[in-house]
Design a protein around this motif. Structure first.
Motif, short mmCIF file in Angstrom:
data_model
loop_
_atom_site.label_atom_id
_atom_site.label_comp_id
_atom_site.label_asym_id
_atom_site.label_seq_id
_atom_site.Cartn_x
_atom_site.Cartn_y
_atom_site.Cartn_z
N ALA A 1 0.84 -1.20 0.00
CA ALA A 1 0.00 0.00 0.00
C ALA A 1 0.87 1.25 0.00
O ALA A 1 0.57 2.23 -0.70
N LEU A 2 1.95 1.23 0.78
CA LEU A 2 2.87 2.36 0.82
C LEU A 2 3.48 2.61 -0.55
O LEU A 2 3.49 3.74 -1.04
N GLY B 1 10.75 -10.49 1.32
CA GLY B 1 9.61 -10.00 0.57
C GLY B 1 9.72 -8.56 0.11
O GLY B 1 8.94 -8.13 -0.73
N LEU B 2 10.69 -7.81 0.64
CA LEU B 2 10.81 -6.40 0.26
C LEU B 2 11.13 -6.26 -1.22
O LEU B 2 10.47 -5.52 -1.94
N ASP B 3 12.13 -6.98 -1.70
CA ASP B 3 12.53 -6.87 -3.10
C ASP B 3 11.40 -7.28 -4.03
O ASP B 3 11.13 -6.60 -5.02
N VAL C 1 8.71 -4.53 -4.16
CA VAL C 1 9.16 -3.37 -4.93
C VAL C 1 9.11 -3.70 -6.42
O VAL C 1 8.61 -2.90 -7.23
N GLN C 2 9.61 -4.87 -6.80
CA GLN C 2 9.61 -5.27 -8.20
C GLN C 2 8.18 -5.36 -8.75
O GLN C 2 7.90 -4.90 -9.86
N GLU C 3 7.29 -5.94 -7.97
CA GLU C 3 5.90 -6.11 -8.41
C GLU C 3 5.20 -4.77 -8.61
O GLU C 3 4.54 -4.54 -9.63
N VAL C 4 5.33 -3.88 -7.65
CA VAL C 4 4.67 -2.57 -7.76
C VAL C 4 5.28 -1.77 -8.91
O VAL C 4 4.56 -1.13 -9.67
N ALA C 5 6.59 -1.83 -9.07
CA ALA C 5 7.25 -1.10 -10.15
C ALA C 5 6.81 -1.62 -11.51
O ALA C 5 6.50 -0.83 -12.42
N SER C 6 6.79 -2.92 -11.68
CA SER C 6 6.40 -3.47 -12.98
C SER C 6 4.94 -3.17 -13.30
O SER C 6 4.59 -2.95 -14.46
N ALA C 7 4.07 -3.14 -12.29
CA ALA C 7 2.67 -2.80 -12.51
C ALA C 7 2.51 -1.35 -12.98
O ALA C 7 1.55 -1.03 -13.68
N ARG C 8 3.45 -0.50 -12.61
CA ARG C 8 3.41 0.91 -13.03
C ARG C 8 4.29 1.19 -14.23
O ARG C 8 4.42 2.34 -14.66
N GLY C 9 4.96 0.16 -14.75
CA GLY C 9 5.82 0.34 -15.90
C GLY C 9 7.12 1.05 -15.58
O GLY C 9 7.71 1.70 -16.43
#
Length: 126
Positions: free
Chosen positions: A87-88, A109-111, A114-122
């Motif tokens: 969420a953050l 789980g941090l990495d 971060v990777q998942e949220v970044a890839s979802a936003r391109g």
């Protein structure tokens, strides 16, 4: 996100974080610094108080001089719930996506988050 400024709140947070060493180490140092005068102009944010799921430390936004400098734009995070971390990263203004930044943490789980949220936003993550 709430910014903790009260010395009593910072002291209580410090005591709570000490119980979870070593995973809290990236944020504990900044919490201690802020509680003792804050010469480095940092701030401590929590998702809720006093029952928090996430602690984020960062340089005060007005202290950012170069939006491309990810060394000065460091964030440190400790979370009890990976959903709070997602969420953050995904929807709050606490993490400004207009700047390059580093996020420091010692939890599993941090990495991946971060990777998942970044890839979802391109976005590109190094």
């Amino acid at each position: 996100m709430l910014i903790l400024r009260c010395p009593a709140q910072l002291q209580l947070l410090e005591e709570t974080l000490r119980k979870s060493l070593p995973t809290t180490l990236p944020v504990l140092g900044t919490v201690m610094t802020v509680a003792r005068g804050n010469p480095a102009s940092h701030e401590v944010l929590v998702d809720s108080w006093p029952h928090f799921s996430l602690v984020l430390t960062r340089l005060r936004p007005e202290e950012h001089r170069d939006p491309r400098d990810y060394y000065t734009n460091q964030l440190a995070v400790f979370y009890r719930d990976e959903g709070a971390l997602r969420a953050l990263l995904g929807g709050t203004e606490a993490v400004t996506r207009g700047r390059a930044f580093q996020i420091l943490g010692m939890q599993d789980g941090l990495d991946e988050a971060v990777q998942e949220v970044a890839s979802a936003r391109g976005l590109k993550v190094e």
